[in-house]
Write a protein that holds these residues in place. Structure first.
Motif, PDB file in Angstrom:
ATOM      1  N   ILE A 321       0.806  -1.231   0.000  1.00 31.59           N
ATOM      2  CA  ILE A 321       0.000   0.000   0.000  1.00 31.59           C
ATOM      3  C   ILE A 321       0.837   1.277   0.000  1.00 31.59           C
ATOM      4  O   ILE A 321       0.268   2.359  -0.134  1.00 31.59           O
ATOM      5  CB  ILE A 321      -0.984   0.034   1.183  1.00 31.59           C
ATOM      6  N   SER A 322       2.157   1.142   0.123  1.00 34.26           N
ATOM      7  CA  SER A 322       2.990   2.346   0.162  1.00 34.26           C
ATOM      8  C   SER A 322       4.200   2.260  -0.763  1.00 34.26           C
ATOM      9  O   SER A 322       4.360   3.064  -1.676  1.00 34.26           O
ATOM     10  CB  SER A 322       3.462   2.620   1.599  1.00 34.26           C
ATOM     11  N   VAL A 323       5.051   1.286  -0.536  1.00 35.63           N
ATOM     12  CA  VAL A 323       6.324   1.217  -1.261  1.00 35.63           C
ATOM     13  C   VAL A 323       6.098   0.954  -2.741  1.00 35.63           C
ATOM     14  O   VAL A 323       6.611   1.682  -3.609  1.00 35.63           O
ATOM     15  CB  VAL A 323       7.236   0.141  -0.641  1.00 35.63           C
ATOM     16  N   ASN A 324       5.371  -0.106  -3.056  1.00 37.13           N
ATOM     17  CA  ASN A 324       5.138  -0.446  -4.467  1.00 37.13           C
ATOM     18  C   ASN A 324       4.423   0.663  -5.241  1.00 37.13           C
ATOM     19  O   ASN A 324       4.848   1.026  -6.347  1.00 37.13           O
ATOM     20  CB  ASN A 324       4.354  -1.756  -4.577  1.00 37.13           C
ATOM     21  N   PRO A 325       3.334   1.226  -4.701  1.00 34.22           N
ATOM     22  CA  PRO A 325       2.667   2.306  -5.461  1.00 34.22           C
ATOM     23  C   PRO A 325       3.568   3.514  -5.704  1.00 34.22           C
ATOM     24  O   PRO A 325       3.513   4.121  -6.779  1.00 34.22           O
ATOM     25  CB  PRO A 325       1.473   2.670  -4.571  1.00 34.22           C
ATOM     26  N   SER A 326       4.377   3.866  -4.707  1.00 37.25           N
ATOM     27  CA  SER A 326       5.243   5.036  -4.879  1.00 37.25           C
ATOM     28  C   SER A 326       6.251   4.803  -5.996  1.00 37.25           C
ATOM     29  O   SER A 326       6.658   5.747  -6.685  1.00 37.25           O
ATOM     30  CB  SER A 326       5.958   5.367  -3.567  1.00 37.25           C
ATOM     31  N   LYS A 327       6.648   3.555  -6.208  1.00 38.75           N
ATOM     32  CA  LYS A 327       7.552   3.230  -7.318  1.00 38.75           C
ATOM     33  C   LYS A 327       6.777   3.159  -8.636  1.00 38.75           C
ATOM     34  O   LYS A 327       7.222   3.686  -9.656  1.00 38.75           O
ATOM     35  CB  LYS A 327       8.252   1.899  -7.058  1.00 38.75           C
ATOM     36  N   ALA A 328       5.625   2.509  -8.597  1.00 40.19           N
ATOM     37  CA  ALA A 328       4.863   2.283  -9.829  1.00 40.19           C
ATOM     38  C   ALA A 328       4.422   3.592 -10.479  1.00 40.19           C
ATOM     39  O   ALA A 328       4.425   3.702 -11.707  1.00 40.19           O
ATOM     40  CB  ALA A 328       3.651   1.404  -9.535  1.00 40.19           C
ATOM     41  N   PHE A 329       4.051   4.584  -9.670  1.00 41.85           N
ATOM     42  CA  PHE A 329       3.525   5.840 -10.210  1.00 41.85           C
ATOM     43  C   PHE A 329       4.575   6.957 -10.254  1.00 41.85           C
ATOM     44  O   PHE A 329       4.227   8.104 -10.554  1.00 41.85           O
ATOM     45  CB  PHE A 329       2.293   6.281  -9.425  1.00 41.85           C
ATOM     46  N   SER A 330       5.820   6.615  -9.982  1.00 37.27           N
ATOM     47  CA  SER A 330       6.886   7.596 -10.143  1.00 37.27           C
ATOM     48  C   SER A 330       7.008   7.995 -11.611  1.00 37.27           C
ATOM     49  O   SER A 330       6.935   7.143 -12.504  1.00 37.27           O
ATOM     50  CB  SER A 330       8.221   7.023  -9.676  1.00 37.27           C
TER      51      SER A 330
END
Length: 343
Positions: A321-330
């Motif tokens: 809910i935090s790490v992956n989304p922040s990378k995916a939508f960078s």
């Protein structure tokens, strides 16, 4: 002394130059209020909807709905998110399906949640939501329109997209229109760094899209496989993860058990760092008199306790809910090849 001085000066210049380079290249997130650096500690909902109008591209009339009426209906569901400290809300409604960036801006102002909108077009459902002019233009022309939204704003506003949303009808042989959408998305990514989120479903339609990206020089790491929960063969998750693709299990507003099985599979097989989760919930439908809006809270109230009972740690949940989304939508241009030995 002179040699030492020169060395120290050169070392200082290199360090400063390197630091500037890092700062300049630091990935950003772009919401309806502007851009800011990535923060992997924030809580995300990566695929939701506030407003969707299924009437079709030829009939949709954005001026026919009332912002005040929509806000009145959806605000209670945003109020529920305060309990869970949700920071980012990705609105996955594309153009000609009810994308309304001024509505999103008003809700962002009222709630303090960072709402992310998109550029792109949705080809699923036999191109019902593709306007006729798109049939006559090239992928390059279409990409330029999307790039313009990124550079100058959407519909005459200063609001800019934070990702590209496309959609296909699932097939191992893509419709020519859908090939055009994927090519336009690839070209847009190469100019903007925006991530491509594609309504896909089963893996059958994933591979031809990734092949087009490869031909265009775009890494699968820039691509979100939307509605991946529809896939029956879990081995395809392993293949997609190995390629670097983001795997989005985004039907948690509708069902839970299948998602739990797939998330546990991802953990057992070491691909949890490629998984995104969301509800695909909402939404206000202007074609209906009585609204039925599904909440955006199942992840926190239902999924999280279930995962904990199966041995999930807080760090593993944070990954989803935090790490992956922040990378995916960078916002970051990701070129092919993906092969780690070639990077």
């Amino acid at each position: 002394m002179n040699k030492q001085l020169k060395f120290n000066t050169l070392f200082f210049i290199v360090i400063i130059g390197y630091g500037c380079s890092i700062t300049m290249q630091q990935p950003l997130i772009q919401d309806v209020k502007g851009t800011h650096p990535v923060d992997s500690n924030q809580i995300w909902l990566t695929h939701e909807h506030i407003l969707v109008d299924f009437i079709g591209a030829d009939s949709i009339q954005p001026n026919s709905w009332s912002h005040d009426s929509i806000i009145k209906e959806v605000m209670p569901y945003f109020e529920e998110l305060k309990e869970f400290n949700v920071n980012y809300f990705v609105d996955a409604t594309p153009n000609y399906l009810g994308r309304d960036v001024l509505l999103l801006e008003k809700i962002a102002d009222k709630t303090g949640i960072r709402i992310i909108t998109n550029t792109g077009l949705y080809g699923a459902r036999n191109n019902k939501f593709i306007p006729k002019y798109v049939q006559e233009i090239t992928a390059e022309d279409l990409a330029q329109m999307w790039i313009n939204e990124y550079k100058n704003g959407i519909d005459g506003t200063s609001i800019k997209p934070g990702f590209i949303k496309i959609g296909i009808d699932n097939s191992d042989s893509l419709h020519t229109m859908h090939q055009k959408l994927v090519k336009a998305a690839a070209l847009t990514h190469l100019k903007t760094g925006l991530t491509i989120a594609s309504h896909t479903g089963k893996a059958l339609g994933l591979w031809p899209q990734l092949n087009i990206l490869k031909e265009m020089g775009v890494s699968p790491e820039s691509f979100i496989w939307v509605h991946a929960q529809a896939e029956d063969n879990n081995d395809n998750y392993l293949k997609a993860a190995e390629m670097g693709c983001w795997i989005s299990l985004d039907g948690l507003g509708w069902e839970l058990e299948k998602h739990i099985e797939k998330i546990l599979f991802a953990k057992r097989n070491g691909i949890l760092d490629r998984i995104l989760i969301s509800h695909d919930s909402g939404w206000y439908d202007p074609q209906k008199e009585n609204q039925t809006i599904k909440p955006y809270t199942n992840i926190f109230r239902k999924l999280y306790p279930e995962l904990k009972s199966h041995g999930f740690t807080d760090d593993e949940f944070k990954l989803l809910i935090s790490v992956n989304p922040s990378k995916a939508f960078s916002i970051e241009i990701r070129n092919y090849p993906l092969d780690k030995n070639d990077k």
